[in-house]
Design an enzyme around this catalytic site. Structure first.
Site, short mmCIF file in Angstrom:
data_model
loop_
_atom_site.label_atom_id
_atom_site.label_comp_id
_atom_site.label_asym_id
_atom_site.label_seq_id
_atom_site.Cartn_x
_atom_site.Cartn_y
_atom_site.Cartn_z
N GLY A 50 0.60 -1.23 0.00
CA GLY A 50 -0.10 -0.13 0.17
C GLY A 50 0.90 1.29 -0.04
O GLY A 50 0.45 2.30 -0.33
N MET B 159 -0.39 9.68 4.35
CA MET B 159 -0.79 10.43 5.77
C MET B 159 -0.09 9.46 7.04
O MET B 159 -0.56 8.20 6.84
CB MET B 159 -2.19 10.62 5.85
CG MET B 159 -2.55 11.94 4.71
SD MET B 159 -4.40 11.86 4.85
CE MET B 159 -4.41 10.93 3.13
N VAL C 72 1.75 -16.41 -3.15
CA VAL C 72 1.58 -17.52 -2.52
C VAL C 72 -0.01 -17.92 -2.63
O VAL C 72 -0.77 -17.34 -2.14
CB VAL C 72 1.97 -17.43 -0.65
CG1 VAL C 72 1.69 -18.87 -0.05
CG2 VAL C 72 3.20 -16.83 -0.71
N GLU D 131 -10.29 13.63 6.40
CA GLU D 131 -8.83 14.24 5.81
C GLU D 131 -9.44 14.90 4.68
O GLU D 131 -10.69 14.60 4.05
CB GLU D 131 -8.09 13.22 5.43
CG GLU D 131 -8.57 12.27 4.30
CD GLU D 131 -7.60 11.18 4.00
OE1 GLU D 131 -7.15 10.35 4.78
OE2 GLU D 131 -7.33 10.90 2.74
N HIS E 28 -8.88 1.25 3.69
CA HIS E 28 -8.39 0.87 4.99
C HIS E 28 -9.09 -0.31 5.38
O HIS E 28 -9.68 -0.43 6.62
CB HIS E 28 -8.73 2.01 5.93
CG HIS E 28 -8.24 3.28 5.47
ND1 HIS E 28 -8.56 4.66 6.34
CD2 HIS E 28 -7.16 3.73 4.75
CE1 HIS E 28 -7.81 5.72 5.86
NE2 HIS E 28 -7.05 5.11 4.97
N ASN F 84 -6.02 7.25 9.75
CA ASN F 84 -5.32 6.27 8.60
C ASN F 84 -4.45 5.30 9.38
O ASN F 84 -3.79 5.89 10.29
CB ASN F 84 -4.42 7.27 7.73
CG ASN F 84 -5.18 8.67 7.55
OD1 ASN F 84 -5.68 9.28 8.19
ND2 ASN F 84 -5.68 8.72 6.10
N PHE G 181 -1.58 3.04 8.30
CA PHE G 181 -0.32 2.43 8.49
C PHE G 181 0.54 2.93 9.54
O PHE G 181 1.63 1.79 9.78
CB PHE G 181 0.25 2.78 7.07
CG PHE G 181 0.92 4.08 6.52
CD1 PHE G 181 1.99 4.54 7.40
CD2 PHE G 181 0.57 4.88 5.40
CE1 PHE G 181 2.49 5.81 7.00
CE2 PHE G 181 1.08 5.87 5.30
CZ PHE G 181 1.85 6.61 5.86
P1 FDA Z 1 -0.27 -3.82 2.35
O1 FDA Z 1 -1.60 -4.16 1.81
O2 FDA Z 1 0.36 -2.87 2.40
O3 FDA Z 1 0.63 -5.01 1.68
C1 FDA Z 1 0.32 -6.29 1.38
C2 FDA Z 1 1.06 -6.90 0.16
O4 FDA Z 1 1.06 -8.16 0.02
C3 FDA Z 1 0.85 -6.12 -1.09
O5 FDA Z 1 2.09 -5.79 -1.80
C4 FDA Z 1 0.23 -7.57 -1.76
O6 FDA Z 1 0.57 -7.46 -3.23
C5 FDA Z 1 0.94 -8.58 -1.32
N1 FDA Z 1 0.16 -10.12 -1.26
C6 FDA Z 1 -1.15 -10.26 -0.94
N2 FDA Z 1 -1.42 -11.27 -1.20
C7 FDA Z 1 -0.41 -11.95 -1.51
C8 FDA Z 1 0.03 -13.39 -1.68
N3 FDA Z 1 -0.79 -14.57 -1.55
N4 FDA Z 1 1.29 -13.71 -2.17
C9 FDA Z 1 2.23 -12.64 -2.18
N5 FDA Z 1 2.06 -11.62 -1.81
C10 FDA Z 1 0.75 -11.00 -1.73
N6 FDA Z 1 -3.20 4.43 5.12
C11 FDA Z 1 -2.63 5.37 5.76
O7 FDA Z 1 -2.13 5.25 6.87
N7 FDA Z 1 -2.50 6.58 5.29
C12 FDA Z 1 -2.75 7.39 3.98
O8 FDA Z 1 -2.66 8.36 3.64
C13 FDA Z 1 -3.54 5.97 3.16
N8 FDA Z 1 -3.85 6.34 2.09
C14 FDA Z 1 -4.46 5.04 1.17
C15 FDA Z 1 -4.72 5.30 -0.18
C16 FDA Z 1 -4.98 4.27 -0.97
C17 FDA Z 1 -5.34 4.69 -2.53
C18 FDA Z 1 -5.06 3.01 -0.53
C19 FDA Z 1 -5.19 1.90 -1.33
C20 FDA Z 1 -4.55 2.82 0.91
C21 FDA Z 1 -4.40 3.94 1.73
N9 FDA Z 1 -3.88 3.71 2.87
C22 FDA Z 1 -3.48 4.71 3.93
C23 FDA Z 1 -3.95 2.34 3.57
C24 FDA Z 1 -2.60 1.61 3.90
O9 FDA Z 1 -2.01 1.96 2.69
C25 FDA Z 1 -2.78 0.10 4.26
O10 FDA Z 1 -3.48 0.16 5.34
C26 FDA Z 1 -1.40 -0.58 4.47
O11 FDA Z 1 -1.03 -0.51 3.34
C27 FDA Z 1 -1.75 -2.04 4.97
O12 FDA Z 1 -0.46 -2.36 5.01
P2 FDA Z 1 -0.40 -4.11 5.28
O13 FDA Z 1 0.97 -4.20 5.98
O14 FDA Z 1 -1.56 -4.41 6.03
O15 FDA Z 1 -0.44 -4.64 3.70
#
Ligand code: FDA
Length: 501
Positions: free
Chosen positions: A110, A117, A245, A356, A441, A479, A481
């Site tokens: 993500g 943010m 996976v 936001e 989120h 937010n 992260f």
């Molecule tokens: P995250 O989703 O980041 O990473 C998971 C990874 O695992 C991905 O790269 C995926 O491809 C991979 N994956 C999944 N299944 C798999 C499999 N079976 N095998 C191999 N790889 C696999 N948050 C915030 O705090 N501030 C912000 O400004 C924003 N803004 C925002 C905008 C947009 C457009 C989005 C989509 C999201 C946000 N967020 C956000 C949310 C934030 O990005 C989100 O909460 C985190 O990225 C989640 O982190 P994780 O570690 O949970 O997994």
């Protein structure tokens, strides 16, 4: 055929995964990360790694025939979306009936696509959502550690008041203050000094060139530039891209065996491989990690997984809306794609809202103010297994989004009435003012203390851990992260000390 073995394997490369990789690497533990998306470091024929929001191409989305931008329309015209070739692009929108979920795909998860943010929740709310986690430790140690690792910075208040690119935020601030509401600066992992130089014309533009949701070519400290770069720097961490996976099984000696599908960026399967690990960390995000464990339980591969696996999923109360501004309240044609200000009404006893102030980086005056409101929605969804498609399906009904709308409406009705403004009804593809059919989120599915112990160890199994947003019970009030990062820092410290000695 016997496959590879690595002492530690991490699935995914998002926030939780990146923290875990760095700490395992520093501890000298050889670690393989498996990421289904690409490494985004090679420019396309336009000289750029990522496309911008106004001219998306196949790099924008994960195997779609048409882009699926969150603002479906403008004056009811579908201006933002384009037909594209299916490709291993950077943003996915996963559809489940009444709810769809945006997630990043690629090295950094993500962090590649998000708005940067970096917000720490109110402590009283953190204590409410995760009461068994020591808040003194989180606020004294792990949140600061996370912000340091992420490279969080704050906007210069003097520059903010005078720059063009946050005029839209100042207009929204004035309207909020007119209604007696408080606003607050939002820290960011986008380099605000770089943004200042963008506006001054000294460096190539990114936040100021409509680069958001499909990646940023400059300025953003995404995980590939922070935690993951440091993890690779230990010399003990490897990342394998375009490796998805599919299955997790366990051998009698406790070793985990993963079935991994390797593809090319056009989606052709190159190989199906096995990789074994002693310690397995799930960092595939709320959707990815939950699906892997729901599938493992329902197909009998990991039969000891508990009923809590797949439960407790929430949208962080996300709801989006726009307001129509008066002609004398121009927001300007130049809008930074990275927000820097929020309306903070989280202490409202009945309808807590953190909204936001979001950009509409259309490159023209829009007369619109856009918001992503985070609300306190108590509704939770859960995942079931669909054998026909071998996938986990989110169970979430449209009515479950209503509490989010009620809270946002209460706040923005107040702002509209004081300022004599109205909602925009042209932004979400039909005539609705509030969009709650998607979330940025996704949180939960493998909740801390329920599907896992209090440090992310999966119940029923040894040496199996969850590190990502699926640990958080559906809501963080801001937010998410930084909270995902801080919790991962806390959990891996304990796991390294107790399990990997
Ligand atoms: P995250 O989703 O980041 O990473 C998971 C990874 O695992 C991905 O790269 C995926 O491809 C991979 N994956 C999944 N299944 C798999 C499999 N079976 N095998 C191999 N790889 C696999 N948050 C915030 O705090 N501030 C912000 O400004 C924003 N803004 C925002 C905008 C947009 C457009 C989005 C989509 C999201 C946000 N967020 C956000 C949310 C934030 O990005 C989100 O909460 C985190 O990225 C989640 O982190 P994780 O570690 O949970 O997994």
């Amino acid at each position: 055929a016997a496959g590879d073995f690595s002492p530690a394997v991490i699935i995914g490369t998002g926030y939780g995964a990146a923290v875990t990789a760095l700490r395992l690497g520093e501890a000298g533990i050889p670690t393989v990360m498996l990421e289904m998306g690409q490494l985004w470091n090679t420019p396309g024929s336009d000289g750029k790694v990522f496309p911008d929001m106004l001219n998306p191409d196949k790099r924008a989305m994960w195997f779609k025939k048409r882009t699926e931008a969150p603002l479906a329309s403008f004056l009811w015209l579908d201006l933002a979306n384009r037909n594209i070739d299916p490709y291993a692009g950077v943003l996915d929108r996963v559809h489940f009936g009444d709810m769809s979920v945006y997630v990043g795909r690629g090295v950094g998860g993500g962090s590649l696509v998000n708005g940067a943010m970096a917000v720490v929740p109110k402590r009283w709310y953190f204590e409410e959502i995760l009461p068994q986690v020591d808040a003194d430790e989180m606020y004294g140690k792990y949140y600061p550690r996370a912000n340091a690792g992420l490279g969080t910075n704050s906007v210069d208040a003097t520059w903010f008041e005078s720059c063009d690119c946050y005029q839209y935020a100042r207009v929204s601030r004035k309207h909020a203050h007119n209604a007696g509401l408080a606003t607050t600066f939002v820290p960011s992992v986008y380099d605000f000094d770089y943004m200042r130089r963008e506006e001054a014309g000294e460096v190539p533009r990114s936040a100021l060139a409509s680069e958001v949701i499909y990646g940023n070519n400059h300025g953003k400290r995404s995980l590939d530039k922070s935690y993951l770069a440091a993890a690779l720097g230990t010399g003990n961490v490897q990342i394998r891209t375009l490796h998805e996976v599919r299955d997790i099984a366990q051998q009698p000696d406790g070793t985990y065996v993963l079935t991994v599908r390797q593809s090319d960026p056009d989606g052709n399967v190159l190989a199906v491989k096995q990789l074994a690990a002693k310690y397995l960390f799930l960092g595939a995000g709320s959707l990815g990690s939950t699906e892997l464990l729901v599938r493992a339980r329902e197909t009998g591969k990991l039969p000891e997984l508990t009923d809590s696996v797949g439960q407790g999923w929430g949208t962080n109360g996300n709801v989006m809306l726009g307001r129509a501004n008066h002609m004398w309240d121009a927001v300007g044609a130049l809008e930074s794609g990275m927000p820097a200000l929020g309306i903070d009404a989280w202490d409202d006893p009945q309808y807590p809202v953190f909204a936001e102030i979001a950009p509409v980086p259309a490159g023209i005056e829009t007369w619109a103010s856009l918001y992503l409101a985070i609300t306190r929605n108590p509704e939770r969804g859960y995942f079931t297994y669909d054998a026909a498609s071998d996938s986990a399906r989110l169970q979430w009904e449209i009515s479950q989004g209503q509490p989010s709308i009620d809270a946002a409406k209460q706040l923005f009705d107040r702002i509209n009435s004081v300022n004599g403004t109205i909602y925009r009804y042209d932004l979400f593809g039909d005539t609705r003012a509030f969009e709650n059919r998607f979330t940025y989120h996704p949180l939960g599915g493998l909740v801390l203390g329920k599907a896992t112990d209090l440090y992310g160890r999966v119940k029923g199994y040894r040496n199996l851990y969850v590190t990502d947003g699926s640990l958080i019970p559906g809501s963080t009030g801001v937010n998410p992260f930084v909270t995902i990062t801080a919790l991962a820092e806390r959990n891996i410290e304990r796991v390294l000390a107790e399990d990997l000695t």
